[in-house]
Design a protein around this motif. Structure first.
Motif, PDB file in Angstrom:
ATOM      1  N   GLY A 102      46.404  45.293  38.906  1.00 26.02           N
ATOM      2  CA  GLY A 102      46.863  46.545  39.489  1.00 26.02           C
ATOM      3  C   GLY A 102      47.979  47.225  38.729  1.00 26.02           C
ATOM      4  O   GLY A 102      48.314  48.373  39.016  1.00 26.02           O
ATOM      5  N   GLN A 163      42.329  41.423  45.079  1.00 28.91           N
ATOM      6  CA  GLN A 163      42.475  42.164  43.824  1.00 28.91           C
ATOM      7  C   GLN A 163      41.865  43.554  43.935  1.00 28.91           C
ATOM      8  O   GLN A 163      42.420  44.529  43.429  1.00 28.91           O
ATOM      9  CB  GLN A 163      41.830  41.395  42.685  1.00 28.91           C
ATOM     10  CG  GLN A 163      42.583  40.160  42.242  1.00 28.91           C
ATOM     11  CD  GLN A 163      41.890  39.444  41.108  1.00 28.91           C
ATOM     12  OE1 GLN A 163      40.659  39.405  41.031  1.00 28.91           O
ATOM     13  NE2 GLN A 163      42.662  38.876  40.203  1.00 28.91           N
ATOM     14  N   GLN A 166      44.316  45.717  45.548  1.00 32.41           N
ATOM     15  CA  GLN A 166      45.405  46.040  44.625  1.00 32.41           C
ATOM     16  C   GLN A 166      44.999  47.160  43.671  1.00 32.41           C
ATOM     17  O   GLN A 166      45.792  48.072  43.383  1.00 32.41           O
ATOM     18  CB  GLN A 166      45.800  44.801  43.829  1.00 32.41           C
ATOM     19  CG  GLN A 166      46.592  43.771  44.597  1.00 32.41           C
ATOM     20  CD  GLN A 166      46.874  42.542  43.746  1.00 32.41           C
ATOM     21  OE1 GLN A 166      45.970  41.910  43.220  1.00 32.41           O
ATOM     22  NE2 GLN A 166      48.146  42.207  43.601  1.00 32.41           N
ATOM     23  N   GLY A 199      52.533  44.411  38.665  1.00 32.13           N
ATOM     24  CA  GLY A 199      51.345  43.738  39.157  1.00 32.13           C
ATOM     25  C   GLY A 199      51.336  42.349  38.625  1.00 32.13           C
ATOM     26  O   GLY A 199      52.060  42.020  37.733  1.00 32.13           O
TER      27      GLY A 199
END
Length: 199
Positions: A102, A163, A166, A199
């Protein structure tokens, strides 16, 4: 900037089996950007899937090469030549293993860093001076914390639900990066985007 034509390239692989994989995050971002504008990346030309729209006062093409990742440069070169777009108005969105999932990082130029799509672009465009928006997908980790999933399998595997969330949450930052790139150039884009949200 007014009525200048910009090319935004998302890297990925064609085919339903790759739709939600980490390597296709460039496609995912372009599809989301198009949807925000009420458009769809669904026209075909020169081995690419694309759409044309207006973004922040400029004409833009969103392009998803359909040549598979390691031949992306063939399609991009055709679009650059056909529409006579200078490389200074090209921005490539692609996955990056070295960034946490991200995280978004804009760069003005650089080597391929092992990314076959970028390697193909540099080869076919004849320059490494290609602005890029790297989208972090993180490194593969073993389930037991010891072994690692092979990189090739990892990038061609789907995001985990966490994920995926994100990545989707970073769409506004990607939109801001594109606005800055169009209105002010890659330098201000880097200054305004890099370091915002780890991230």
């Amino acid at each position: 900037m007014a009525d200048s034509l910009y090319l935004f390239v998302g890297l990925g692989n064609p085919g339903d089996q790759y739709v939600h994989t980490r390597h296709n995050v460039g496609f995912m971002m372009l599809d989301a950007l198009a949807a925000e504008q009420g458009a769809e990346v669904n026209r075909s030309k020169m081995q690419g899937r694309y759409c044309r729209l207006r973004l922040h006062g400029a004409q833009a093409i969103l392009l998803e090469p359909q040549t598979y990742m390691n031949r992306s440069g063939e399609c991009v070169r055709r679009f650059v030549d056909y529409f006579n777009i200078p490389l200074s108005r090209v921005l490539v969105l692609h996955d990056d293993l070295d960034l946490g999932c991200g995280r978004i990082k804009a760069v003005a130029r650089g080597g391929a860093g092992g990314h076959n799509g970028i390697k193909s672009l540099v080869q076919h465009l004849g320059s490494a001076d290609i602005a890029r928006l790297k989208i972090g997908i993180s490194h593969p980790r073993g389930v037991d914390g010891q072994g690692r999933q092979p990189v090739e399998r990892y990038v061609l595997s789907p995001f985990s639900p966490e994920q995926r969330q994100q990545i989707e949450e970073r769409l506004p930052l990607v939109q801001e990066a594109i606005r800055l790139f169009i209105q002010e150039g890659i330098g201000p884009c880097m200054n305004g985007i890099n370091g915002r949200g780890a991230g």
